[in-house]
Design an enzyme around this catalytic site. Structure first.
Site, PDB file in Angstrom:
ATOM      1  N   ARG A  76      -1.391  -7.016 -14.227  1.00 14.77           N
ATOM      2  CA  ARG A  76      -1.323  -7.555 -12.852  1.00 14.77           C
ATOM      3  C   ARG A  76      -1.563  -9.070 -12.859  1.00 14.77           C
ATOM      4  NH1 ARG A  76      -5.302  -4.432  -9.194  1.00 14.77           N
ATOM      5  NH2 ARG A  76      -4.312  -5.727  -7.632  1.00 14.77           N
ATOM      6  N   GLN A 107      -8.084 -10.703   1.234  1.00 19.89           N
ATOM      7  CA  GLN A 107      -8.408  -9.484   0.488  1.00 19.89           C
ATOM      8  C   GLN A 107      -7.680  -9.491  -0.852  1.00 19.89           C
ATOM      9  OE1 GLN A 107      -8.168  -5.997   3.571  1.00 19.89           O
ATOM     10  NE2 GLN A 107      -7.071  -7.744   4.372  1.00 19.89           N
ATOM     11  N   ASP A 110      -5.182 -12.421  -6.037  1.00 11.25           N
ATOM     12  CA  ASP A 110      -4.378 -13.476  -6.676  1.00 11.25           C
ATOM     13  C   ASP A 110      -4.895 -14.847  -6.244  1.00 11.25           C
ATOM     14  OD1 ASP A 110      -2.970 -14.460  -4.279  1.00 11.25           O
ATOM     15  OD2 ASP A 110      -1.928 -12.535  -4.292  1.00 11.25           O
ATOM     16  N   HIS A 125     -12.430  -9.563  -2.124  1.00 10.07           N
ATOM     17  CA  HIS A 125     -12.314  -8.522  -3.151  1.00 10.07           C
ATOM     18  C   HIS A 125     -12.279  -9.100  -4.565  1.00 10.07           C
ATOM     19  CE1 HIS A 125     -10.539  -5.609   0.111  1.00 10.07           C
ATOM     20  NE2 HIS A 125     -11.837  -5.833   0.253  1.00 10.07           N
ATOM     21  N   CYS A 133     -18.736 -10.464 -17.764  1.00 15.99           N
ATOM     22  CA  CYS A 133     -19.235  -9.444 -18.684  1.00 15.99           C
ATOM     23  C   CYS A 133     -19.685  -8.204 -17.906  1.00 15.99           C
ATOM     24  CB  CYS A 133     -20.380 -10.020 -19.504  1.00 15.99           C
ATOM     25  SG  CYS A 133     -21.103  -8.791 -20.605  1.00 15.99           S
ATOM     26  N   CYS A 136     -23.810  -8.165 -18.986  1.00 15.77           N
ATOM     27  CA  CYS A 136     -24.764  -9.193 -18.521  1.00 15.77           C
ATOM     28  C   CYS A 136     -24.273  -9.941 -17.295  1.00 15.77           C
ATOM     29  CB  CYS A 136     -25.113 -10.169 -19.647  1.00 15.77           C
ATOM     30  SG  CYS A 136     -23.818 -11.369 -20.022  1.00 15.77           S
ATOM     31  N   CYS A 161     -17.993 -10.537 -24.545  1.00 17.60           N
ATOM     32  CA  CYS A 161     -18.762 -11.614 -23.909  1.00 17.60           C
ATOM     33  C   CYS A 161     -19.276 -12.587 -24.976  1.00 17.60           C
ATOM     34  CB  CYS A 161     -19.924 -10.989 -23.149  1.00 17.60           C
ATOM     35  SG  CYS A 161     -21.067 -12.176 -22.465  1.00 17.60           S
ATOM     36  N   THR A 202      -1.776  -7.512   6.546  1.00 16.96           N
ATOM     37  CA  THR A 202      -2.812  -6.531   6.199  1.00 16.96           C
ATOM     38  C   THR A 202      -2.693  -5.307   7.090  1.00 16.96           C
ATOM     39  OG1 THR A 202      -5.186  -6.102   5.955  1.00 16.96           O
ATOM     40  CG2 THR A 202      -4.557  -7.723   7.638  1.00 16.96           C
ATOM     41  N   PRO A 228       5.451  -6.987   9.717  1.00 14.35           N
ATOM     42  CA  PRO A 228       6.701  -6.348  10.141  1.00 14.35           C
ATOM     43  C   PRO A 228       6.517  -4.905  10.614  1.00 14.35           C
ATOM     44  CG  PRO A 228       6.655  -6.636   7.749  1.00 14.35           C
ATOM     45  CD  PRO A 228       5.436  -7.308   8.282  1.00 14.35           C
TER      46      PRO A 228
HETATM   47  N1  APR Z   1       4.882 -10.197   5.666  1.00 14.12           N
HETATM   48  C1  APR Z   1       3.825  -9.721   6.365  1.00 14.12           C
HETATM   49  N2  APR Z   1       3.297  -8.502   6.176  1.00 14.12           N
HETATM   50  C2  APR Z   1       3.864  -7.726   5.246  1.00 14.12           C
HETATM   51  C3  APR Z   1       4.975  -8.148   4.471  1.00 14.12           C
HETATM   52  C4  APR Z   1       5.477  -9.447   4.715  1.00 14.12           C
HETATM   53  N3  APR Z   1       6.521  -9.943   4.033  1.00 14.12           N
HETATM   54  N4  APR Z   1       5.309  -7.144   3.618  1.00 14.12           N
HETATM   55  C5  APR Z   1       4.430  -6.146   3.837  1.00 14.12           C
HETATM   56  N5  APR Z   1       3.572  -6.480   4.827  1.00 14.12           N
HETATM   57  C6  APR Z   1       2.457  -5.696   5.379  1.00 14.12           C
HETATM   58  C7  APR Z   1       2.658  -4.215   5.405  1.00 14.12           C
HETATM   59  O1  APR Z   1       3.382  -3.822   6.573  1.00 14.12           O
HETATM   60  C8  APR Z   1       1.208  -3.704   5.428  1.00 14.12           C
HETATM   61  O2  APR Z   1       0.729  -3.570   6.756  1.00 14.12           O
HETATM   62  O3  APR Z   1       1.345  -5.899   4.547  1.00 14.12           O
HETATM   63  C9  APR Z   1       0.435  -4.825   4.728  1.00 14.12           C
HETATM   64  C10 APR Z   1      -0.131  -4.463   3.380  1.00 14.12           C
HETATM   65  O4  APR Z   1      -1.094  -3.456   3.569  1.00 14.12           O
HETATM   66  P1  APR Z   1      -1.996  -2.911   2.366  1.00 14.12           P
HETATM   67  O5  APR Z   1      -1.114  -2.614   1.181  1.00 14.12           O
HETATM   68  O6  APR Z   1      -2.865  -1.843   2.908  1.00 14.12           O
HETATM   69  O7  APR Z   1      -2.800  -4.197   1.935  1.00 14.12           O
HETATM   70  P2  APR Z   1      -4.198  -4.742   2.418  1.00 14.12           P
HETATM   71  O8  APR Z   1      -4.322  -4.633   3.906  1.00 14.12           O
HETATM   72  O9  APR Z   1      -4.333  -6.069   1.773  1.00 14.12           O
HETATM   73  O10 APR Z   1      -5.187  -3.712   1.727  1.00 14.12           O
HETATM   74  C11 APR Z   1      -6.547  -4.016   1.652  1.00 14.12           C
HETATM   75  O11 APR Z   1      -6.853  -2.262   0.006  1.00 14.12           O
HETATM   76  O12 APR Z   1      -5.464  -1.629  -1.677  1.00 14.12           O
HETATM   77  C12 APR Z   1      -6.747  -2.079  -1.397  1.00 14.12           C
HETATM   78  O13 APR Z   1      -8.283  -3.550  -2.412  1.00 14.12           O
HETATM   79  C13 APR Z   1      -6.931  -3.435  -2.032  1.00 14.12           C
HETATM   80  O14 APR Z   1      -7.365  -5.611  -1.033  1.00 14.12           O
HETATM   81  C14 APR Z   1      -6.655  -4.405  -0.872  1.00 14.12           C
HETATM   82  C15 APR Z   1      -7.145  -3.615   0.325  1.00 14.12           C
END
Ligand code: APR
Length: 260
Positions: A76, A107, A110, A125, A133, A136, A161, A202, A228
């Site tokens: 990743r 969240q 990257d 996150h 490590c 430690c 480590c 999100t 979207p």
């Molecule tokens: N622009 C905007 N939103 C988008 C796009 C885009 N181009 N493509 C996808 N999405 C939206 C999706 O519709 C979805 O609602 O991004 C969202 C991604 O949702 P998740 O995969 O649940 O991601 P996230 O909310 O970051 O999840 C939180 O969960 O998987 C664990 O620890 C991981 O940090 C992550 C946490």
């Protein structure tokens, strides 16, 4: 997703941004989707397709099979190193130049916000780029450059480590682990102090991060969503822009740059 969805920005939203003293941009996997970064669950291809994401992302999984877990996170990390910030990351960094204060609360594990030029970034996150490590807890420096990775990844022994010889683990927050306390406190404080919060890409499902837009709203901020598809945040938002972040965010920035 409707590819024709309008990216028109409501003038009231532009006005609210012009008046805001502190903006919080709360991001999830969707903001990096247009950079080609697979979400947590999408990253389960190749060698990892017979696993559940949650089975690879726990301290127990690492204790059980370090090569498997380290290999998955290194794969990743390689994807991120090869990716570039997209127009949404760039517009968020640009927005910070146009408002008195902007805090990114992400969240994502990257570093694309930072590489786009954002300076105040809270990683709820953790980060793929800050391993430490397992024994430690001290930070471990990875060699620079992009290691060769076969398609689909591979098992890989974690480095040792430099201080205690323990195995090095990814610097991300695993299931069952607490979020970094100082980062979470700073994110909650920013949410409670801001005038406007933009929730971008999100699903708003994963706690405690998902509390952040609610805290902002309770404290009187306007909450704007860029996504979207429908999410758990829909009913809480003053405005929802139902389109991809890479289209919406540059439009929002140019709307803000128009003379008042
Ligand atoms: N622009 C905007 N939103 C988008 C796009 C885009 N181009 N493509 C996808 N999405 C939206 C999706 O519709 C979805 O609602 O991004 C969202 C991604 O949702 P998740 O995969 O649940 O991601 P996230 O909310 O970051 O999840 C939180 O969960 O998987 C664990 O620890 C991981 O940090 C992550 C946490």
């Amino acid at each position: 997703m409707n590819p024709d969805a309008s990216t028109a920005i409501p003038p009231e939203l532009i006005a609210a941004l012009q008046q805001a003293d502190h903006v919080v941009v709360f991001t999830g996997a969707g903001v990096s989707a247009e950079s080609g970064i697979p979400t947590f669950r999408e990253a389960l291809t190749g060698l990892w397709q017979r696993f559940d994401a949650e089975d690879l992302a726990t301290p127990d999984a690492f204790r059980r099979d370090k090569e498997l877990v380290w290999g998955w996170y290194e794969w990743r990390r390689m994807q991120v190193l090869r990716a570039q910030p997209n127009p949404a990351h760039v517009a968020i960094a640009g927005l910070a130049q146009l408002v008195p204060r902007l805090t990114v609360v992400t969240q994502n594990v990257d570093d694309l916000h930072e590489r786009a030029g954002s300076t105040e970034v809270l990683h709820l996150h953790g980060s793929l780029h800050a391993p430490r490590c397992f024994a430690c807890g001290r930070a471990h420096l990875l060699p620079p450059g992009i290691p060769e990775e076969p398609e689909g990844g591979r098992r890989l022994s974690p480095p040792s480590c430099q201080h205690c010889g323990g195995p090095v683990r990814p610097g991300v927050v695993w299931f069952g682990e607490a979020l970094p306390e100082e980062v979470l406190d700073a994110a909650f404080a920013a949410a409670e102090a801001c005038d406007l919060l933009l929730a971008i890409g999100t699903s708003g499902l994963v706690h405690p991060a998902a509390r952040i837009p609610w805290l902002a709203k309770q404290a009187g901020a306007k909450v704007v969503q860029v996504n979207p598809t429908a999410t758990a945040l829909d009913d809480e938002c003053t405005w929802t822009l139902r389109s991809a972040a890479g289209a919406v965010m540059p439009s929002l920035l140019s709307g803000l740059c128009q003379p008042k």
